[in-house]
Write a protein that holds these residues in place. Structure first.
Motif, short mmCIF file in Angstrom:
data_model
loop_
_atom_site.label_atom_id
_atom_site.label_comp_id
_atom_site.label_asym_id
_atom_site.label_seq_id
_atom_site.Cartn_x
_atom_site.Cartn_y
_atom_site.Cartn_z
N ARG A 67 0.84 -1.20 0.00
CA ARG A 67 0.00 0.00 0.00
C ARG A 67 0.87 1.25 0.00
NH1 ARG A 67 -4.32 -0.34 4.65
NH2 ARG A 67 -4.78 1.69 3.79
N ARG A 68 1.99 1.19 0.70
CA ARG A 68 2.90 2.33 0.75
C ARG A 68 3.47 2.62 -0.63
NH1 ARG A 68 7.20 1.42 4.90
NH2 ARG A 68 5.53 2.06 6.24
N ASP A 69 3.87 1.58 -1.37
CA ASP A 69 4.41 1.78 -2.72
C ASP A 69 3.36 2.37 -3.65
OD1 ASP A 69 6.82 0.68 -1.93
OD2 ASP A 69 6.31 -1.34 -2.65
N ARG A 70 2.15 1.86 -3.57
CA ARG A 70 1.08 2.38 -4.44
C ARG A 70 0.76 3.83 -4.08
NH1 ARG A 70 -1.22 -2.80 -3.30
NH2 ARG A 70 -2.71 -1.82 -1.90
N PHE A 71 0.78 4.18 -2.79
CA PHE A 71 0.51 5.56 -2.37
C PHE A 71 1.63 6.48 -2.86
CE2 PHE A 71 0.60 9.14 0.56
CZ PHE A 71 -0.73 9.53 0.54
N ASP A 72 2.88 6.05 -2.73
CA ASP A 72 4.00 6.86 -3.20
C ASP A 72 3.90 7.13 -4.70
OD1 ASP A 72 4.99 6.88 -0.64
OD2 ASP A 72 6.58 5.42 -1.02
N ASP A 73 3.52 6.11 -5.47
CA ASP A 73 3.35 6.31 -6.91
C ASP A 73 2.20 7.26 -7.20
OD1 ASP A 73 5.43 4.59 -7.38
OD2 ASP A 73 4.15 2.86 -7.84
N LEU A 74 1.13 7.15 -6.45
CA LEU A 74 -0.03 8.03 -6.64
C LEU A 74 0.36 9.49 -6.39
CD1 LEU A 74 -3.14 8.39 -7.01
CD2 LEU A 74 -3.31 8.06 -4.54
N TYR B 272 0.96 13.54 4.06
CA TYR B 272 0.98 12.54 5.14
C TYR B 272 0.10 11.35 4.74
CZ TYR B 272 3.20 16.31 7.65
OH TYR B 272 4.05 17.30 8.02
N ARG B 273 0.71 10.17 4.67
CA ARG B 273 0.05 8.99 4.13
C ARG B 273 -1.07 8.45 5.01
NH1 ARG B 273 0.48 3.36 4.21
NH2 ARG B 273 2.07 3.35 5.82
N ARG B 274 -0.80 8.24 6.28
CA ARG B 274 -1.79 7.59 7.15
C ARG B 274 -3.09 8.38 7.30
NH1 ARG B 274 -0.36 3.43 10.71
NH2 ARG B 274 1.14 2.14 9.63
N PRO B 275 -3.04 9.69 7.57
CA PRO B 275 -4.30 10.43 7.69
C PRO B 275 -5.13 10.41 6.40
CG PRO B 275 -2.53 11.73 8.62
CD PRO B 275 -1.90 10.55 7.95
N LEU B 276 -4.46 10.41 5.25
CA LEU B 276 -5.20 10.37 3.99
C LEU B 276 -5.83 9.01 3.76
CD1 LEU B 276 -2.79 12.39 1.69
CD2 LEU B 276 -5.02 13.09 2.50
N GLN B 277 -5.07 7.95 4.02
CA GLN B 277 -5.61 6.61 3.76
C GLN B 277 -6.76 6.25 4.70
OE1 GLN B 277 -2.14 4.07 3.86
NE2 GLN B 277 -2.03 4.05 1.63
N THR B 278 -6.72 6.74 5.93
CA THR B 278 -7.80 6.40 6.85
C THR B 278 -9.10 7.14 6.52
OG1 THR B 278 -7.05 8.09 8.41
CG2 THR B 278 -6.26 5.84 8.76
N ARG B 279 -9.02 8.21 5.76
CA ARG B 279 -10.21 8.98 5.42
C ARG B 279 -10.87 8.51 4.12
NH1 ARG B 279 -7.41 11.75 8.73
NH2 ARG B 279 -8.22 13.46 9.96
N CYS B 280 -10.28 7.55 3.42
CA CYS B 280 -10.79 7.14 2.12
C CYS B 280 -11.22 5.68 2.14
CB CYS B 280 -9.73 7.34 1.05
SG CYS B 280 -9.26 9.06 0.88
N ALA B 281 -12.30 5.41 1.41
CA ALA B 281 -12.83 4.05 1.35
C ALA B 281 -12.24 3.24 0.20
CB ALA B 281 -14.35 4.09 1.22
N ASP B 282 -11.88 3.91 -0.91
CA ASP B 282 -11.34 3.19 -2.05
C ASP B 282 -10.25 4.00 -2.73
OD1 ASP B 282 -12.93 5.14 -3.10
OD2 ASP B 282 -14.03 3.87 -4.47
N GLU B 283 -9.66 3.42 -3.78
CA GLU B 283 -8.53 4.05 -4.46
C GLU B 283 -8.93 5.34 -5.19
OE1 GLU B 283 -5.23 3.19 -4.62
OE2 GLU B 283 -5.61 1.67 -3.09
N ALA B 284 -10.11 5.37 -5.78
CA ALA B 284 -10.55 6.56 -6.50
C ALA B 284 -10.73 7.75 -5.55
CB ALA B 284 -11.85 6.27 -7.24
#
Length: 151
Positions: free
Chosen positions: A42-49, A107-119
């Motif tokens: 998930r970290r790699d995909r977030f970094d690419d995003l 900041y990765r963690r606060p963003l990922q916890t607020r979203c339900a899917d990749e879009a």
């Protein structure tokens, strides 16, 4: 002339990483091959995003953001100053100085916890980046990335 035969010395140490433990057991190969989707974390995909979104926004303002760095950190700093609000930061901008270029931190963690899917995560990353770049350039975030704010 008596020549003594050369005795072999101790074995040379093995070169490269040890792939298995000393008894011949252990992992022999990666559990997930590189061509499968689970290979990337998930970290790699977030970094690419974030890198793709940052590059897309930097292309919109090539002269003003030529030396901007987009960085990803896990979580924001823990202790805000007494005069700062105690809200969770999603991103931060550090203006340029003589020795350092402008830096936008996401900041990765606060963003990922607020979203339900990749879009939804992609849209939120674009909005955070446009807010931070807008504050850096003194323009509204809607002018930095209109597509992120139209939905």
């Amino acid at each position: 002339m008596d020549v003594e035969p050369l005795l072999p010395g101790p074995p040379a140490p093995r070169q490269g990483p040890r792939r298995r433990d000393r008894r011949g057991r252990g992992r022999r190969w990666d559990l997930i091959p590189p061509h499968l989707p689970g290979y990337r974390t998930r970290r790699d995909r977030f970094d690419d995003l974030v890198a793709d979104a940052g590059a897309m926004l930097a292309e919109r303002f090539p002269r003003r953001l030529a030396h901007m760095q987009v960085l990803v950190e896990e979580v924001p700093p823990a202790d805000p100053a007494p005069w700062e609000e105690a809200t969770v930061m999603l991103g931060r901008v550090i203006p340029p100085s003589r020795s350092n270029p402008a830096r936008v931190i996401v900041y990765r963690r606060p963003l990922q916890t607020r979203c339900a899917d990749e879009a939804e995560l992609e849209m939120l990353v674009r909005q955070v980046l446009s807010e931070q770049i807008g504050s850096l350039l003194n323009i509204p975030p809607e002018d930095v990335d209109p597509e992120a704010w139209s939905a």
